[in-house]
Design an enzyme around this catalytic site. Structure first.
Site, mmCIF file in Angstrom:
data_model
loop_
_atom_site.group_PDB
_atom_site.id
_atom_site.type_symbol
_atom_site.label_atom_id
_atom_site.label_comp_id
_atom_site.label_asym_id
_atom_site.label_seq_id
_atom_site.Cartn_x
_atom_site.Cartn_y
_atom_site.Cartn_z
ATOM 1 N N HIS A 113 -12.276 -4.361 -5.085
ATOM 2 C CA HIS A 113 -11.156 -3.415 -5.157
ATOM 3 C C HIS A 113 -10.612 -3.273 -3.734
ATOM 4 C CE1 HIS A 113 -9.409 -0.079 -7.871
ATOM 5 N NE2 HIS A 113 -8.696 -0.078 -6.779
ATOM 6 N N ASN A 157 -9.769 -6.297 -8.888
ATOM 7 C CA ASN A 157 -8.808 -5.269 -9.260
ATOM 8 C C ASN A 157 -7.427 -5.664 -8.740
ATOM 9 O OD1 ASN A 157 -8.058 -2.442 -10.143
ATOM 10 N ND2 ASN A 157 -7.352 -2.434 -8.020
ATOM 11 N N GLU A 158 -6.487 -5.790 -9.653
ATOM 12 C CA GLU A 158 -5.065 -5.936 -9.325
ATOM 13 C C GLU A 158 -4.780 -6.939 -8.212
ATOM 14 O OE1 GLU A 158 -3.356 -2.125 -8.479
ATOM 15 O OE2 GLU A 158 -3.688 -1.366 -10.490
ATOM 16 N N TYR A 283 0.808 2.075 -14.927
ATOM 17 C CA TYR A 283 1.339 3.313 -14.357
ATOM 18 C C TYR A 283 2.793 3.579 -14.772
ATOM 19 C CZ TYR A 283 -2.962 3.816 -11.815
ATOM 20 O OH TYR A 283 -4.290 3.980 -11.531
ATOM 21 N N GLU A 342 -7.172 1.420 -15.920
ATOM 22 C CA GLU A 342 -6.630 2.554 -15.145
ATOM 23 C C GLU A 342 -5.361 3.051 -15.807
ATOM 24 O OE1 GLU A 342 -5.846 2.007 -10.939
ATOM 25 O OE2 GLU A 342 -7.684 0.832 -10.708
ATOM 26 N N TRP A 389 -7.561 7.132 -14.542
ATOM 27 C CA TRP A 389 -7.560 7.132 -13.084
ATOM 28 C C TRP A 389 -7.102 8.509 -12.644
ATOM 29 C CZ3 TRP A 389 -9.462 3.891 -9.494
ATOM 30 C CH2 TRP A 389 -9.202 4.255 -8.159
ATOM 31 N N GLU A 396 -5.884 7.847 -1.344
ATOM 32 C CA GLU A 396 -4.884 7.049 -2.050
ATOM 33 C C GLU A 396 -4.219 6.062 -1.086
ATOM 34 O OE1 GLU A 396 -4.186 6.230 -5.072
ATOM 35 O OE2 GLU A 396 -2.307 5.248 -4.577
ATOM 36 N N TRP A 397 -5.013 5.165 -0.543
ATOM 37 C CA TRP A 397 -4.548 4.052 0.272
ATOM 38 C C TRP A 397 -3.575 4.522 1.357
ATOM 39 C CZ3 TRP A 397 -8.270 0.936 -0.704
ATOM 40 C CH2 TRP A 397 -8.771 0.814 -2.004
HETATM 41 C C1 GAL Z 1 -3.917 1.304 -8.557
HETATM 42 C C2 GAL Z 1 -5.199 1.102 -7.776
HETATM 43 C C3 GAL Z 1 -6.002 2.335 -7.591
HETATM 44 C C4 GAL Z 1 -5.180 3.591 -7.379
HETATM 45 C C5 GAL Z 1 -4.015 3.665 -8.346
HETATM 46 C C6 GAL Z 1 -3.062 4.814 -8.089
HETATM 47 O O1 GAL Z 1 -2.979 0.331 -8.202
HETATM 48 O O2 GAL Z 1 -6.005 0.146 -8.422
HETATM 49 O O3 GAL Z 1 -6.910 2.092 -6.551
HETATM 50 O O4 GAL Z 1 -4.835 3.736 -6.074
HETATM 51 O O5 GAL Z 1 -3.263 2.484 -8.292
HETATM 52 O O6 GAL Z 1 -2.108 4.506 -7.137
#
Ligand code: GAL
Length: 437
Positions: A113, A157-158, A283, A342, A389, A396-397
């Protein structure tokens, strides 16, 4: 058994970045570079899950989930990415898996991840083909320890987001700005996935999946330039990562004027090693218009007329149904069972004076998306699990601690965890599933 769970990722929750022999990851390096994350936030402490994991499992027990998707930090297991194994790193995940099992929660680990060991980045990261082989060796090492108790594994992951944000646009670690020259980072991740599927199976894993971030792509109009741009975007975001795995071939990448000179004989056969499930992170949909310059063959057009999350992302629950039924019509019999690995939203959650967090917008988000998932299932899509999620507000990155996605609120000054109203709603939702089945 339908898997009901929550999802997290190592760098977003663990903290303890210098403990028990953990090596440095690209996210440690990136987050400490000035200007890379909002307010200079880092994952040094995050949710301190490395020390508070018992409390976090208790929160999951209270929720009534039967599965937990978490990620394993490669640099905890192999501090320099390859070579010597750090047993203390493996011990952490071993204890976590045992405690989850004791609580009746199936551990669902993701092996990558985004927290690549920095030592591998120093040799080119995912632009270097050798990283794919290193990933498979790491997968074999972890599975040798855990596969006796862990049936289902997720490789990456992604890979789209890692390529696009990390290598193309420089928003995430490793912070490279290569635009379409980033494509080898897609191929080598996919190759690493395929090699890891084989390594995991040899080490006794019974089920293996890949998690992709997918989005329904909406053309901004029915005019030819917008339709062409939407198709180009769909290829880059969705098909580039699904077609090779499910169909054993790349989509037409001519809009990206790229030579697939990284592709070697046998790679696509490796990448398309059958998987047992496809993980989907959803999302929002994406609206795409014709390009306005030469950099990329599309531009992002905003979606209006829907509620938005704190991130500004449009809330379109039916997009999940559209995505899932679209995958089924695109891939037909080649589509394996789906796990929603997620789905969730950030909201500006502020505790009230009595301590409660009344996140009604998140409840509406979850309710809407679970409804959309069920509609897709009624239309024949084989969905086998749903992971919200996230369990906890977390790092958050690039947004640091500013975007809260948790069912559980975290006060980062004290590490106090407080279940939000959505936690109680999800618990009641799960309890109803259990009485119905
Ligand atoms: C995804 C990611 C997660 C989380 C989520 C919300 O892209 O896998 O780690 O950050 O988005 O932004």
């Amino acid at each position: 058994m339908f898997l009901w769970g929550t999802a997290t990722a190592a760098y977003q929750i663990e903290g303890a970045v210098r403990e028990d022999g953990r090596g440095v990851s690209i996210w440690d390096a990136f987050a400490h570079e000035p200007g890379r994350t909002r307010d200079g936030h880092t994952g040094d402490v995050a949710c301190d899950h490395y020390h508070r994991w018992r409390e976090d499992i208790a929160l999951m027990s209270g929720l009534g989930v039967n599965a937990y998707r978490f990620s394993i930090a490669w640099p905890r297991v192999l501090p320099t990415g390859t070579g010597e194994v750090n047993d203390r790193g493996l011990d952490f995940y071993d204890r976590l898996a045992d405690a989850l099992l004791a609580a009746g929660i199936q551990p669902v680990p993701t092996l990558f991840h985004w927290d690549l060991p920095q030592a591998l980045e120093d040799r080119g990261g995912w632009l270097n083909r050798d990283t794919a082989a290193a990933f498979a060796d790491y997968a074999a090492t972890v599975a040798a320890r855990l596969a006796d108790r862990v049936p289902l594994w997720i490789t990456l992951n992604e890979p789209f987001v890692h390529m696009a944000y990390g290598y193309a646009m420089g928003i995430h670690a490793p912070g490279r700005l290569m635009l379409t020259d980033a494509l080898p980072a897609a191929h080598h991740q996919l190759l690493g996935h395929g090699l890891a599927v084989q390594a995991l199976r040899s080490a006794g894993a019974s089920q293996v999946a890949l998690t992709n971030n997918c989005t329904p792509v909406w053309p901004a109009s029915q005019e030819e330039p917008d339709l062409r741009a939407a198709d180009a975007y769909d290829i880059l975001h969705n098909r580039l990562f699904n077609d090779p795995v499910l169909l054993g071939k790349y989509p037409d990448l001519s809009a990206y004027a790229t030579e697939l000179d990284f592709l070697r004989d046998g790679d696509l056969a490796t990448i398309s090693t059958p998987v047992d499930a496809l993980g989907i992170n959803y999302y929002n949909p994406t609206r795409i218009a014709a390009p306005t310059d030469d950099a990329l063959p599309f531009t992002d057009a905003s979606i209006t007329g829907h509620p938005t999350t704190a991130f500004g992302w449009p809330v379109v629950p039916d997009g999940l149904r559209e995505l899932l039924t679209g995958l089924k019509s695109r891939y037909g019999a080649a589509l394996p069972p789906i796990l929603i690995t997620e789905n969730g939203c950030s909201q500006d959650d502020v505790p009230q004076e009595d301590g409660t967090i009344d996140d009604t917008a998140r409840i509406a988000f979850l309710d809407g998306h679970l409804g959309a998932m069920r509609r897709a299932m009624a239309e024949g899509v084989d969905v086998r699990g749903y992971f919200a999620w996230s369990l906890l507000d977390n790092f958050e990155w690039a947004e640091g601690y500013h975007q809260r996605f948790g069912l559980v609120h975290v006060d980062f000054a004290t590490q106090r965890r407080t279940p939000k109203r959505s936690y109680h709603w999800f618990r009641d939702h799960l309890a109803r599933q259990n009485t119905e089945t």
